[in-house]
Design an enzyme around this catalytic site. Structure first.
Site, PDB file in Angstrom:
ATOM      1  N   ASP A  12       0.813  -1.228   0.000  1.00 14.14           N
ATOM      2  CA  ASP A  12       0.000   0.000   0.000  1.00 14.14           C
ATOM      3  C   ASP A  12       0.845   1.276   0.000  1.00 14.14           C
ATOM      4  O   ASP A  12       0.462   2.285   0.588  1.00 14.14           O
ATOM      5  CB  ASP A  12      -0.979   0.014   1.192  1.00 14.14           C
ATOM      6  CG  ASP A  12      -1.826  -1.244   1.245  1.00 14.14           C
ATOM      7  OD1 ASP A  12      -2.313  -1.652   0.175  1.00 14.14           O
ATOM      8  OD2 ASP A  12      -1.993  -1.826   2.328  1.00 14.14           O
ATOM      9  N   LYS A  15       2.228   2.022  -5.166  1.00  8.86           N
ATOM     10  CA  LYS A  15       2.982   1.529  -6.342  1.00  8.86           C
ATOM     11  C   LYS A  15       2.172   1.734  -7.625  1.00  8.86           C
ATOM     12  O   LYS A  15       2.718   2.079  -8.657  1.00  8.86           O
ATOM     13  CB  LYS A  15       3.263   0.022  -6.206  1.00  8.86           C
ATOM     14  CG  LYS A  15       4.260  -0.304  -5.115  1.00  8.86           C
ATOM     15  CD  LYS A  15       4.487  -1.792  -5.012  1.00  8.86           C
ATOM     16  CE  LYS A  15       3.300  -2.548  -4.458  1.00  8.86           C
ATOM     17  NZ  LYS A  15       2.951  -2.279  -3.065  1.00  8.86           N
ATOM     18  N   ALA A  38      -3.301  -8.691  -4.069  1.00  9.46           N
ATOM     19  CA  ALA A  38      -3.003  -7.273  -4.299  1.00  9.46           C
ATOM     20  C   ALA A  38      -4.292  -6.588  -4.747  1.00  9.46           C
ATOM     21  O   ALA A  38      -5.169  -7.233  -5.290  1.00  9.46           O
ATOM     22  CB  ALA A  38      -1.947  -7.155  -5.381  1.00  9.46           C
ATOM     23  N   GLY A  39      -4.397  -5.315  -4.500  1.00  7.45           N
ATOM     24  CA  GLY A  39      -5.590  -4.616  -4.986  1.00  7.45           C
ATOM     25  C   GLY A  39      -5.200  -3.242  -5.489  1.00  7.45           C
ATOM     26  O   GLY A  39      -4.465  -2.548  -4.823  1.00  7.45           O
ATOM     27  N   HIS A  40      -5.624  -2.891  -6.683  1.00  7.64           N
ATOM     28  CA  HIS A  40      -5.357  -1.524  -7.124  1.00  7.64           C
ATOM     29  C   HIS A  40      -6.521  -0.974  -7.936  1.00  7.64           C
ATOM     30  O   HIS A  40      -7.228  -1.703  -8.607  1.00  7.64           O
ATOM     31  CB  HIS A  40      -4.034  -1.405  -7.874  1.00  7.64           C
ATOM     32  CG  HIS A  40      -3.768  -2.524  -8.819  1.00  7.64           C
ATOM     33  ND1 HIS A  40      -2.928  -3.559  -8.512  1.00  7.64           N
ATOM     34  CD2 HIS A  40      -4.250  -2.785 -10.049  1.00  7.64           C
ATOM     35  CE1 HIS A  40      -2.907  -4.410  -9.510  1.00  7.64           C
ATOM     36  NE2 HIS A  40      -3.700  -3.957 -10.463  1.00  7.64           N
ATOM     37  N   GLN A 225       2.673  -6.069  -2.966  1.00  4.01           N
ATOM     38  CA  GLN A 225       3.031  -6.024  -1.527  1.00  4.01           C
ATOM     39  C   GLN A 225       4.329  -5.225  -1.318  1.00  4.01           C
ATOM     40  O   GLN A 225       4.582  -4.323  -2.094  1.00  4.01           O
ATOM     41  CB  GLN A 225       3.134  -7.443  -0.948  1.00  4.01           C
ATOM     42  CG  GLN A 225       1.793  -8.180  -0.861  1.00  4.01           C
ATOM     43  CD  GLN A 225       1.437  -8.951  -2.108  1.00  4.01           C
ATOM     44  OE1 GLN A 225       2.277  -9.631  -2.651  1.00  4.01           O
ATOM     45  NE2 GLN A 225       0.215  -8.856  -2.547  1.00  4.01           N
TER      46      GLN A 225
HETATM   47  P1  IMP Z   1      -1.480 -13.155   2.070  1.00  3.82           P
HETATM   48  O1  IMP Z   1      -0.606 -12.526   1.043  1.00  3.82           O
HETATM   49  O2  IMP Z   1      -2.927 -13.116   1.733  1.00  3.82           O
HETATM   50  O3  IMP Z   1      -1.009 -14.552   2.423  1.00  3.82           O
HETATM   51  O4  IMP Z   1      -1.340 -12.287   3.431  1.00  3.82           O
HETATM   52  C1  IMP Z   1      -0.121 -12.258   4.167  1.00  3.82           C
HETATM   53  C2  IMP Z   1       0.145 -10.870   4.755  1.00  3.82           C
HETATM   54  O5  IMP Z   1       0.406  -9.959   3.710  1.00  3.82           O
HETATM   55  C3  IMP Z   1      -1.028 -10.288   5.551  1.00  3.82           C
HETATM   56  O6  IMP Z   1      -0.494  -9.557   6.654  1.00  3.82           O
HETATM   57  C4  IMP Z   1      -1.689  -9.361   4.560  1.00  3.82           C
HETATM   58  O7  IMP Z   1      -2.381  -8.304   5.200  1.00  3.82           O
HETATM   59  C5  IMP Z   1      -0.487  -8.840   3.794  1.00  3.82           C
HETATM   60  N1  IMP Z   1      -0.809  -8.419   2.431  1.00  3.82           N
HETATM   61  C6  IMP Z   1      -1.032  -9.215   1.346  1.00  3.82           C
HETATM   62  N2  IMP Z   1      -1.275  -8.466   0.261  1.00  3.82           N
HETATM   63  C7  IMP Z   1      -1.194  -7.180   0.648  1.00  3.82           C
HETATM   64  C8  IMP Z   1      -1.314  -5.933  -0.067  1.00  3.82           C
HETATM   65  O8  IMP Z   1      -1.543  -5.870  -1.282  1.00  3.82           O
HETATM   66  N3  IMP Z   1      -1.141  -4.797   0.711  1.00  3.82           N
HETATM   67  C9  IMP Z   1      -0.863  -4.836   2.041  1.00  3.82           C
HETATM   68  N4  IMP Z   1      -0.729  -5.969   2.723  1.00  3.82           N
HETATM   69  C10 IMP Z   1      -0.889  -7.139   2.037  1.00  3.82           C
END
Ligand code: IMP
Length: 454
Positions: A12, A15, A38-40, A225
């Site tokens: 976040d 990027k 990921a979300g954008h 991330q």
């Molecule tokens: P996972 O990637 O779903 O396995 O989550 C693992 C950790 O990464 C958690 O603490 C999530 O909140 C964090 N995380 C995964 N994707 C993102 C992202 O795009 N932004 C911020 N944190 C993320």
């Protein structure tokens, strides 16, 4: 040539905005790790598009590639592509045959394990990311290329699904349904395979990208991330299961390190910190229940600090996009950034959200840590050690709220002087030049100092 975009903190960092600004000059935008965690949001011609898997460049007519280091949920992929088509776009998306497939049992197990882990839970996105990478490393994964071959797909599923079913039912004592049914999975995922084939979407990623580079195309490698969420270099176990750091850009695409190393590696820095999930955060302001370790909401961190945290959270919109839950916030953490600069070999920095801090009288940064009576300048290797670090703060005079759109148009020197002092401190400490400064959420609200493709 390539330009690699890497999050230097906890995700976040903004990027997407930088990919957007520099991506204009790119012909191909490739992701090298992660999946639909990921979300954008991309704004194009006044339209908003929400994407979690398809590289944002695909909205702007670039070729979007999901590299072999990604984990791909075909359902999300086709939903996003169909939504873009319904809105009259023709996204050109390619998927590495070596990328691994997220299956419904991965999602189910992600949820089950998170609930089971209690204090060790990372607060995952429950998209099945971790369980899919586990199967990749355990050599029992299903790859995108396997969806194209019915015999291989059936063979893989017949081996792995009974194990997953036994894990869910016998170890975790959960009921299982069609997410763990071989025939159902075979039929559904064979259909995805056929569609990938019909639309000619699969590629041998490294060869595809190298050929484009050799033909003179500009390639952007887009990390998801951030470095402190990296499975090797982050706050383990509160991390994601891939390598967002720049090493992932080579392993996750099939381009050699010498190819990626000839281009820029740009570290995206948010001017303060935000965190979704648990784990140590020595520069944290206030706290968030269930995320900040040992946080007692009745005691809090003191009214002034909680008020400051709320102000930054509100200004920066630091609330979960889906859940609306407040994110943890804190001052910039220089040991975290020094660690990221070394692990990634940044050649340039894009520092975002300096507008969010505007109007504060004083802006602080965690310059170093006090760790077991010693001053240290980077993060210690274990998360327990990191949890024992206290930040030693450095203070900067705040900068005023100004017309940031005007600043973006006028260039770097138009940034308020105190903000420039802050930016130059970061650049000096990391021994890395500033390439861009984000001064607002809009596409035009970026001060570009250096364009890596020029
Ligand atoms: P996972 O990637 O779903 O396995 O989550 C693992 C950790 O990464 C958690 O603490 C999530 O909140 C964090 N995380 C995964 N994707 C993102 C992202 O795009 N932004 C911020 N944190 C993320």
């Amino acid at each position: 040539m390539t330009v690699t975009i890497v999050g230097s903190q906890l995700g976040d960092e903004g990027k997407g905005g930088v990919v957007d600004v520099y991506g204009d000059a790119a012909d191909v935008v490739a992701r090298y790790q992660g999946g639909d965690n990921a979300g954008h949001t991309v704004v194009h011609d006044g339209e908003k598009y929400k994407l979690s898997l398809v590289p944002s460049g695909a909205v702007r007519g670039k070729v979007g590639v999901l590299g072999n280091g990604c984990v791909v949920n075909p359902e999300t992929l086709f939903n996003e592509i169909d939504t873009l088509r319904e809105r009259d776009l023709e996204p050109d998306v390619r998927v590495a045959e070596r990328a691994h497939v997220i299956l419904p049992y991965h999602r189910a197990l992600d949820g089950i394990e998170e609930a089971e882990k209690e204090d060790l839970a990372a607060g995952t996105t429950k998209r099945g990311i971790g369980p899919t990478y586990e199967d990749k490393a355990g050599r029992r994964g299903v790859r995108v290329g396997d969806l194209l071959d019915p015999d291989v797909l059936r063979e893989r599923l017949e081996y792995v699904v009974p194990q997953k079913k036994a894990l869910a039912e016998e170890v975790f004592e959960k009921e299982t349904g069609e997410a763990f049914d071989i025939d159902h999975l075979y039929e559904t995922y064979r259909e995805y395979g056929k569609r990938l084939e019909e639309e000619d979407m699969t590629v041998d990623c490294g060869t595809f990208l190298q050929e484009r580079i050799d033909a003179g195309d500009n390639v952007m490698l887009e990390g998801a991330q951030g470095t402190s969420l990296d499975i090797d270099h982050g706050v383990y176990p509160y991390v994601t299961s891939s390598n967002p750091s720049s090493g992932g850009a080579t392993v996750g695409t099939g381009l050699g390190p010498t190819v990626v190393g000839q281009g820029d590696v740009i570290g995206i820095v948010k001017a303060y910190l935000s965190r979704v999930g648990t784990g140590p955060l020595p520069t944290e302001l206030g706290g968030v229940e269930d995320q900040t370790p040992d946080y007692d909401p009745d005691e809090g961190a003191g009214d002034d600090e909680e008020a400051l945290a709320t102000q930054i959270r509100d200004e920066g919109g630091e609330y979960g996009t889906v859940t609306g839950r407040p994110r943890r916030v804190g001052w910039l953490d220089m040991p975290m950034l020094r660690h990221a600069a070394r692990a990634n070999g940044f050649t340039g920095l894009a520092i975002n959200h300096i507008d969010v801090l505007a109007g504060l009288e004083e802006v602080k940064v965690g310059h170093s840590y006090e760790f077991d009576g010693e001053e240290i300048f980077t993060v210690p290797p274990t998360t327990e050690q990191w949890g024992r670090c206290d930040a030693t703060f450095k203070s900067f005079d705040g900068w005023p709220e100004v017309d940031w759109a005007e600043v973006a148009a006028d260039g770097y020197e138009a940034i308020p002087e105190n903000a420039r002092t802050y930016l130059e401190y970061i650049s000096d400490e990391l021994d890395t030049p500033i390439y861009a400064v984000g001064v607002g959420p809009g596409r035009g609200e970026t001060v570009i100092v250096e364009n890596p493709y020029e």
